[in-house]
Design a protein around this motif. Sequence first.
Motif, PDB file in Angstrom:
ATOM      1  N   ALA B  44       0.843  -1.202   0.105  1.00 28.30           N
ATOM      2  CA  ALA B  44       0.122  -0.009   0.075  1.00 28.30           C
ATOM      3  C   ALA B  44       0.720   1.320  -0.019  1.00 28.30           C
ATOM      4  N   MET B  45       2.070   1.276   0.892  1.00 32.07           N
ATOM      5  CA  MET B  45       2.794   2.395   0.916  1.00 32.07           C
ATOM      6  C   MET B  45       3.915   2.186  -0.073  1.00 32.07           C
ATOM      7  N   GLU B  46       4.379   3.223  -0.687  1.00 27.94           N
ATOM      8  CA  GLU B  46       5.623   3.518  -1.688  1.00 27.94           C
ATOM      9  C   GLU B  46       6.476   4.336  -1.141  1.00 27.94           C
ATOM     10  N   ASN B  47       7.552   4.305  -1.470  1.00 26.35           N
ATOM     11  CA  ASN B  47       8.621   5.560  -1.153  1.00 26.35           C
ATOM     12  C   ASN B  47       8.096   6.728  -2.047  1.00 26.35           C
ATOM     13  N   ASP B  60       0.859  15.297  -7.456  1.00 27.83           N
ATOM     14  CA  ASP B  60       1.478  15.058  -6.336  1.00 27.83           C
ATOM     15  C   ASP B  60       1.022  15.548  -5.008  1.00 27.83           C
ATOM     16  N   LYS B  61      -0.018  16.596  -5.277  1.00 22.18           N
ATOM     17  CA  LYS B  61      -0.871  17.139  -4.189  1.00 22.18           C
ATOM     18  C   LYS B  61      -1.720  16.104  -3.511  1.00 22.18           C
ATOM     19  N   LEU B  62      -2.139  15.348  -4.390  1.00 22.17           N
ATOM     20  CA  LEU B  62      -3.291  14.228  -3.927  1.00 22.17           C
ATOM     21  C   LEU B  62      -2.736  13.211  -3.432  1.00 22.17           C
ATOM     22  N   LEU B  63      -1.341  12.896  -3.274  1.00 24.95           N
ATOM     23  CA  LEU B  63      -0.851  11.826  -2.817  1.00 24.95           C
ATOM     24  C   LEU B  63      -1.156  11.791  -1.127  1.00 24.95           C
ATOM     25  N   PHE B  64      -1.539  10.822  -0.561  1.00 23.73           N
ATOM     26  CA  PHE B  64      -1.643  10.781   0.837  1.00 23.73           C
ATOM     27  C   PHE B  64      -0.146  10.415   1.477  1.00 23.73           C
ATOM     28  N   LYS B  94       7.108   8.281   2.767  1.00 19.29           N
ATOM     29  CA  LYS B  94       6.125   7.204   2.023  1.00 19.29           C
ATOM     30  C   LYS B  94       4.833   7.862   1.642  1.00 19.29           C
ATOM     31  N   GLY B  95       4.225   7.218   1.033  1.00 19.51           N
ATOM     32  CA  GLY B  95       2.896   7.631   0.574  1.00 19.51           C
ATOM     33  C   GLY B  95       2.188   6.470   0.088  1.00 19.51           C
ATOM     34  N   LEU B  96       0.609   6.635   0.081  1.00 15.81           N
ATOM     35  CA  LEU B  96      -0.084   5.365  -0.374  1.00 15.81           C
ATOM     36  C   LEU B  96      -0.019   5.667  -1.841  1.00 15.81           C
ATOM     37  N   ARG B  97      -0.033   4.311  -2.464  1.00 16.16           N
ATOM     38  CA  ARG B  97      -0.206   4.153  -3.978  1.00 16.16           C
ATOM     39  C   ARG B  97      -1.335   5.191  -4.370  1.00 16.16           C
ATOM     40  N   TYR B  98      -1.198   5.858  -5.801  1.00 23.61           N
ATOM     41  CA  TYR B  98      -2.025   6.632  -6.294  1.00 23.61           C
ATOM     42  C   TYR B  98      -2.953   5.843  -7.413  1.00 23.61           C
ATOM     43  N   ASP B  99      -2.162   4.802  -7.865  1.00 29.40           N
ATOM     44  CA  ASP B  99      -2.729   3.973  -8.610  1.00 29.40           C
ATOM     45  C   ASP B  99      -1.949   2.550  -8.892  1.00 29.40           C
ATOM     46  N   LEU B 100      -2.238   1.643  -9.892  1.00 27.39           N
ATOM     47  CA  LEU B 100      -1.586   0.598  -9.759  1.00 27.39           C
ATOM     48  C   LEU B 100      -0.457   0.534 -10.964  1.00 27.39           C
TER      49      LEU B 100
END
Lengths: 450, 450
Positions: B44-47, B60-64, B94-100
């Motif tokens: 779920a998390m990526e760097n 970029d702004k919409l990344l958790f 780290k951020g949550l993935r935005y897409d696959l």
Amino acid sequence: MSKTSIPRGTRDFSPDEMAKRNYIFDTIRTVFKCYGYAPIETPAMENLSTLLGKYGEEGDKLLFKILNSGNPFAEVSAAELENSNAVTFKVSEKGLRYDLTVPFARYVVQHQNDINFPFRRYQIQPVWRADRPQKGRYREFYQCDADVVGSASLLNEVELVQMVDDVFTRFGISVTIKINNRKVLSGIADVMGASDKLIDITVAIDKIDKIGQESVLEELRAKGVAEEAVQKLLPILLLNGTTDEKLDKLSDILSSSETGMMGISELRTIFGHLKFFSLPQKVEVDLSLARGLNYYTGAIFEVKANDVAIGSICGGGRYDDLTGIFGLKNVSGVGISFGADRIFDVLTALDKFPTAATETTKVLFLNFGSQEIVTALSCLKNVRAAGISAEIYPDAVKIKKQMEYANKRNIPYIAIIGEEEEKNSVISLKSMKSGNQQVVSLEALIQLLV
Amino acid sequence: MSKTSIPRGTRDFSPDEMAKRNYIFDTIRTVFKCYGYAPIETPAMENLSTLLGKYGEEGDKLLFKILNSGNPFAEVSAAELENSNAVTFKVSEKGLRYDLTVPFARYVVQHQNDINFPFRRYQIQPVWRADRPQKGRYREFYQCDADVVGSASLLNEVELVQMVDDVFTRFGISVTIKINNRKVLSGIADVMGASDKLIDITVAIDKIDKIGQESVLEELRAKGVAEEAVQKLLPILLLNGTTDEKLDKLSDILSSSETGMMGISELRTIFGHLKFFSLPQKVEVDLSLARGLNYYTGAIFEVKANDVAIGSICGGGRYDDLTGIFGLKNVSGVGISFGADRIFDVLTALDKFPTAATETTKVLFLNFGSQEIVTALSCLKNVRAAGISAEIYPDAVKIKKQMEYANKRNIPYIAIIGEEEEKNSVISLKSMKSGNQQVVSLEALIQLLV
């Protein structure tokens, strides 16, 4: 390679690992469903107010916290920077779930008017903990939970043990299902004359497998439990014999504690039913079983693999007031949680994954270029319509390369439609395992592979 | 109730919603597997370094973003507080993935030595976007992606269209599959004499359904596209006729653009194969199809439901250099993504969910208390062993209450073992739908329900 790394303690899952993991999830899910448990899912993020204070001080630190959107630092003053906690909760209102139990309690309270109680739910989702990563401990891992809330009947405990037995029997893993009761532990504290030290006592007893009996007693002394009380614990830890014998002896020791006797009565009821089923797996009472979490109030379960040295692979228990933390009183619940990662390790160690679990595509059609491709595509369509997983090598590269691909992918059959086959409306089917090749009609090929 | 709310834009899924969603996932997964696609999962998390810059400035702004553990603010100075971005990237890695798609590109590069190319993978996982929540737009939602990388063959495009056709045919949803090609769009910019404005042109064309043709032209003028060029676009947007007719006319218009002619040739190849299969769903070329994302380089797909007014329910395309951002050049890929939430809405609007999808438990054994419960539990064990989902009401409450529970849970059968049944070794089986009741043996009950 730092450009393509993933956060510490997280993992990618390859197709081979996915197939094995899905075998684990599917098996557990099948048993959950068979016992009438229904699936729910909750969001990965919960409000921090939902999560904080539910896992102890250490747990609060291990929550992954999510930065608020927009400019979360606009309102942070230089003075506040001194207090990390204050800043954290000012810039972060959400966290990743730490387990499935607290979100489930929140779910039950939030949806109480739509739920038909007794509510049997299962949930298979990942959880996140900012733990120090180490072998077998990850920062992202799946939990597989089944809980029933809104029923105090001990039949629920009996069925959960049956489900645990069923799951591990399907896996072909020999296990011991250990059962205890928090009321018995309370009773022990009562007769020790140390009722106020119940938490210390259960936490210490929980460690007996790891640190040994002498260290448990030492820890209790360090916590201020009187020597006389500590000495009273020893014979209880040493109880032996069959389950009935243990419970009989314990009845004598705990006779002065009403709570303790209630715990023994519950254990007798549960074991009485279980005896009747003569389950394939070993089920026993284990008075040293305490589990760290302090919300259990009745039965406690834990499962160990008999042939692999690894920690608990499944655990659970009854909690009489889980939803109370969210304002809904008197909803008793009981549940179990399967540790998918450890089960994966046990199945690997015992070589118990079925080979079918790792097979994906059944047949690869070779690609000879534009001439015969239309026939191959047409056959492929029919093969897939019959429900057979099939593919064609997309590029007309050397046959050797296509064969190597099939080999590495573990695809058991190769279908060949060359000039000759095209002319005679047949297909050459080659088994990658035996090397045998036979000429068949499309219908015969489907019959063979379906 | 604020004690039990969830973050805005996220959802709980009840058993009924889960059953419907699983029907969607299972159908898509079945088709993916049938075409030789294998599953992977990424964390779920990526760097943040993996995610940043891949979705544009807005993305970029919409990344958790996830706060670092420990005391992330220890190193932040008061001066830095002025610069929100600087603080953000200091306290969050780290951020949550935005897409696959981006995690998949990262996966391919990271595991390139273990992957057998051409690599067909599917991935069904949630993604997170800090978007403003609104009807039908969530901050957590599932994507269902299938991509093949390491093959430039147009057969992949053909098969992906077949898969899309197969999925929606299984759902019973009538759709139009629209296809375009980014090379054709480049060709259009070429012949307009505005090659440097390609991005502006595709972004504007992408909006034609929403804002209309005149506004598209207006937007291009505002972006500085010369009037002469704008006028050249109009006849292209107005092309009509069959696919072959459109491609013929377009050939004339784009004849001076080598890239444009290559795009037309690719479209001809894809449609040539598809014509051969005579797919149940409508497939057409749509030159106004551009899609916002700028990494597509060849075919572009989009799917619309014919009978429900809702946006695109599936989309995709070919990208020649997706892994290039992570340092691996020359790996061409093509893929599609199904929008599970919108498909859910379409199936609901058309009332196309099969009833079997929402049925969980098949039979409820009534609980009459301790006398007959042992027989009921024994029967239950046999029923479950036959693979039938069954449960017993855990508490011996009033029968009316137990019946109500069965009714609300949609359980179709009730099994009754009272004193009389116990004596005669039979079970009374009541259909909740018809109200009919029959007396049967355990074996007959299993035969009836299996």
